[in-house]
Design a protein around this motif. Structure first.
Motif, PDB file in Angstrom:
ATOM      1  N   SER A 112       0.831  -1.195   0.000  1.00 34.26           N
ATOM      2  CA  SER A 112       0.000   0.000   0.000  1.00 34.26           C
ATOM      3  C   SER A 112       0.868   1.249   0.000  1.00 34.26           C
ATOM      4  CB  SER A 112      -0.918   0.005   1.222  1.00 34.26           C
ATOM      5  OG  SER A 112      -1.561   1.252   1.367  1.00 34.26           O
ATOM      6  N   ALA A 113       0.322   2.336  -0.579  1.00 34.12           N
ATOM      7  CA  ALA A 113       1.036   3.613  -0.558  1.00 34.12           C
ATOM      8  C   ALA A 113       1.137   4.173   0.853  1.00 34.12           C
ATOM      9  CB  ALA A 113       0.324   4.610  -1.470  1.00 34.12           C
ATOM     10  N   LEU A 114       0.267   3.702   1.744  1.00 38.01           N
ATOM     11  CA  LEU A 114       0.280   4.161   3.132  1.00 38.01           C
ATOM     12  C   LEU A 114       1.198   3.330   4.021  1.00 38.01           C
ATOM     13  CD1 LEU A 114      -3.549   4.843   3.610  1.00 38.01           C
ATOM     14  CD2 LEU A 114      -1.750   6.502   3.121  1.00 38.01           C
ATOM     15  N   ALA A 115       1.904   2.360   3.433  1.00 39.97           N
ATOM     16  CA  ALA A 115       2.781   1.501   4.234  1.00 39.97           C
ATOM     17  C   ALA A 115       3.907   2.286   4.890  1.00 39.97           C
ATOM     18  CB  ALA A 115       3.365   0.395   3.354  1.00 39.97           C
ATOM     19  N   GLN A 116       4.215   3.476   4.358  1.00 41.55           N
ATOM     20  CA  GLN A 116       5.270   4.285   4.952  1.00 41.55           C
ATOM     21  C   GLN A 116       4.905   4.784   6.347  1.00 41.55           C
ATOM     22  OE1 GLN A 116       5.637   7.417   2.160  1.00 41.55           O
ATOM     23  NE2 GLN A 116       3.511   8.050   2.335  1.00 41.55           N
ATOM     24  N   PHE A 117       3.605   4.711   6.704  1.00 41.70           N
ATOM     25  CA  PHE A 117       3.174   5.109   8.043  1.00 41.70           C
ATOM     26  C   PHE A 117       3.242   3.946   9.035  1.00 41.70           C
ATOM     27  CE2 PHE A 117       0.996   8.283   5.366  1.00 41.70           C
ATOM     28  CZ  PHE A 117       1.482   9.436   5.965  1.00 41.70           C
ATOM     29  N   ASN A 118       3.578   2.766   8.583  1.00 42.07           N
ATOM     30  CA  ASN A 118       3.736   1.629   9.492  1.00 42.07           C
ATOM     31  C   ASN A 118       4.952   1.850  10.391  1.00 42.07           C
ATOM     32  OD1 ASN A 118       1.532   0.337   8.411  1.00 42.07           O
ATOM     33  ND2 ASN A 118       2.713  -1.017   7.085  1.00 42.07           N
ATOM     34  N   ALA A 119       4.807   1.509  11.648  1.00 43.11           N
ATOM     35  CA  ALA A 119       5.905   1.693  12.609  1.00 43.11           C
ATOM     36  C   ALA A 119       6.244   0.396  13.330  1.00 43.11           C
ATOM     37  CB  ALA A 119       5.537   2.770  13.625  1.00 43.11           C
ATOM     38  N   GLY A 120       5.863  -0.735  12.750  1.00 45.64           N
ATOM     39  CA  GLY A 120       6.040  -2.008  13.435  1.00 45.64           C
ATOM     40  C   GLY A 120       7.344  -2.703  13.152  1.00 45.64           C
ATOM     41  N   TYR A 121       8.422  -1.951  12.972  1.00 46.31           N
ATOM     42  CA  TYR A 121       9.717  -2.603  12.797  1.00 46.31           C
ATOM     43  C   TYR A 121      10.500  -2.511  14.107  1.00 46.31           C
ATOM     44  CZ  TYR A 121      11.009   2.238  11.573  1.00 46.31           C
ATOM     45  OH  TYR A 121      11.184   3.599  11.557  1.00 46.31           O
ATOM     46  N   PRO A 122      11.402  -3.491  14.367  1.00 50.19           N
ATOM     47  CA  PRO A 122      11.991  -3.647  15.703  1.00 50.19           C
ATOM     48  C   PRO A 122      12.662  -2.397  16.255  1.00 50.19           C
ATOM     49  CG  PRO A 122      12.444  -5.579  14.386  1.00 50.19           C
ATOM     50  CD  PRO A 122      11.801  -4.589  13.466  1.00 50.19           C
ATOM     51  N   ASP A 123      13.479  -1.723  15.464  1.00 52.61           N
ATOM     52  CA  ASP A 123      14.234  -0.590  15.993  1.00 52.61           C
ATOM     53  C   ASP A 123      13.318   0.492  16.549  1.00 52.61           C
ATOM     54  OD1 ASP A 123      16.837   0.951  16.229  1.00 52.61           O
ATOM     55  OD2 ASP A 123      15.705   2.302  14.929  1.00 52.61           O
ATOM     56  N   LEU A 124      12.259   0.820  15.820  1.00 58.19           N
ATOM     57  CA  LEU A 124      11.357   1.877  16.270  1.00 58.19           C
ATOM     58  C   LEU A 124      10.518   1.414  17.458  1.00 58.19           C
ATOM     59  CD1 LEU A 124      10.245   4.666  16.020  1.00 58.19           C
ATOM     60  CD2 LEU A 124       8.727   3.888  14.192  1.00 58.19           C
ATOM     61  N   MET A 125      10.060   0.170  17.456  1.00 55.42           N
ATOM     62  CA  MET A 125       9.284  -0.323  18.593  1.00 55.42           C
ATOM     63  C   MET A 125      10.129  -0.325  19.866  1.00 55.42           C
ATOM     64  SD  MET A 125       6.828  -3.362  17.133  1.00 55.42           S
ATOM     65  CE  MET A 125       8.176  -4.471  16.723  1.00 55.42           C
TER      66      MET A 125
END
Length: 417
Positions: A64-77
């Motif tokens: 999705s074009a909105l995937a850039q708003f996902n924050a579920g990657y380990p470093d950020l969590m």
């Protein structure tokens, strides 16, 4: 004979409490882990958010074009929960006592250096490193607090800022054999800890052999979810810190801290010693910061003096006020909000904006990009500053107060219906 029933002798504290016992307000019932039903519900909500964060923070498909708003990657969590712990500890001092410290980043940095040296000298296991970080940060905060709390108000804030900047200067240029100076410290293959060590390259922290970077991915359709060991260890520490925060807030000690914030002069008149309570709160707050610093090393075994700079202290102040100083959940919300903007909103560039406004005529598209771009990307601080001003002016209680107002409005509408 003297009539004892009409004696005018002063009552002791214990006798007064006994005489007034029938009029005392009954204590709220305690449930699991000594929490009231309301606090237990809040604890459950935070636990669910921590456990299911990989799902909650990845609401959009990868394609999705909105995937850039996902924050579920380990470093950020990991950043969410670590800075949440940092803000929870700061809130115990500032939210309860009203003492505003501008030097809390010093305890974050000291805890980080203690953890990295534990891993370089003793073991790469994160447990001793985190414990050393808490202990050393607590001792350092005891010294800083003992001196700084001789003053209050703005003078206290300036003293803590001075200690933080002195700590930064020492770490940056004076104590370079211990701190590594500008380049910082990391675990090298030349380090020889007592129990195990790095086999080659840069050493990584582990939990009884399992490295913090170990991750498992789950693919469901167009969604990709990552479950990271380091994140869940930090998440467990956040839950423990949040639970301790609840117990402190609800304890007689927490009531005394609120009394310090309300009227120290009256406490002195009653024979209580407010400085003892504020120093205790200062040390506890510093230990929370040390825990956050130790976890930062556990996730990334690279420590530099920039963690002790005054901007890091200012950041935790903004987190706490933005989320809601003096509330339980506010500091966690504020930390998550700022770290989300720092890592997600700051990455939006002009190319992405052109994709968003591609449906507009060419001239209008360029105008919209020119209007929006100063508030995102490298200008995300401008957006944060505007939101911070709006919160301070219209929501003095922070994001928590905003949520409470919305909930109250829904309840009112439901009652009317």
């Amino acid at each position: 004979m003297t009539d004892q029933s009409h004696s005018t002798a002063p009552l002791s504290v214990q006798q007064a409490a006994t005489r007034n016992a029938p009029l005392a307000r009954p204590r709220a019932g305690r449930g699991v882990l000594g929490l009231t039903r309301r606090d237990a519900t809040l604890m459950l909500v935070v636990t669910v958010l921590v456990v299911f964060a990989p799902f909650i923070l990845n609401p959009f498909p990868e394609t999705s074009a909105l995937a850039q708003f996902n924050a579920g990657y380990p470093d950020l969590m990991q950043r969410f929960v670590i800075f949440g712990i940092f803000a929870i500890g700061f809130n115990i001092l500032f939210g309860l006592t009203g003492y505003l410290s501008f030097g809390h980043a010093a305890f974050l940095g000291v805890g980080s250096y203690a953890a990295i040296w534990s891993m370089k000298l003793i073991t790469l296991n994160v447990i001793p490193g985190i414990l050393f970080a808490i202990i050393v940060a607590g001792l350092f905060s005891l010294v800083v607090g003992f001196i700084s709390l001789r003053r209050s108000g703005i003078y206290f804030s300036i003293l803590t800022l001075a200690f933080a900047q002195m700590s930064y200067a020492l770490a940056y240029s004076v104590l370079t054999p211990i701190t590594g100076g500008e380049t910082g410290l990391q675990i090298k293959n030349t380090d020889t800890p007592l129990f195990g060590g790095p086999e080659s390259g840069i050493g990584r922290a582990n939990l009884f052999g399992a490295e913090m970077g170990n991750s498992t991915e789950l693919e469901l359709g167009n969604w990709l979810f990552t479950f990271n060991l380091g994140y869940y260890i930090a998440g467990a520490a956040l839950l423990l810190a949040f639970y301790l925060s609840i117990r402190i807030f609800r304890s007689p000690f927490g009531i005394m801290l609120r009394a310090v914030k309300s009227n120290q002069q009256r406490m002195n008149y009653t024979g209580l010693m407010p400085k003892r309570y504020t120093l205790s709160a200062f040390v506890i707050s510093g230990m929370f910061a040390g825990l956050a610093g130790g976890l930062m090393v556990a996730m990334d075994t690279q420590v530099g003096p920039e963690r002790m700079f005054w901007t890091a202290s200012g950041e935790v102040v903004i987190m706490t006020i933005l989320g809601g100083a003096g509330t339980l959940l506010g500091p966690v919300l504020g930390a998550g909000f700022i770290k989300y903007m720092e890592n997600i909103i700051s990455k939006i560039n002009k190319d992405i904006l052109h994709q968003w406004f591609a449906f507009l005529p060419d001239g209008m598209e360029d105008v919209m990009v020119a209007v929006v771009y100063p508030f995102i990307g490298k200008g995300w601080h401008l957006t944060l500053g505007i939101m911070f001003m709006l919160v301070v002016i219209f929501l003095p209680g922070g994001l928590v107060e905003g949520g409470q107002r919305i909930a109250a409005k829904f309840r009112r509408n439901k009652t009317q219906d």
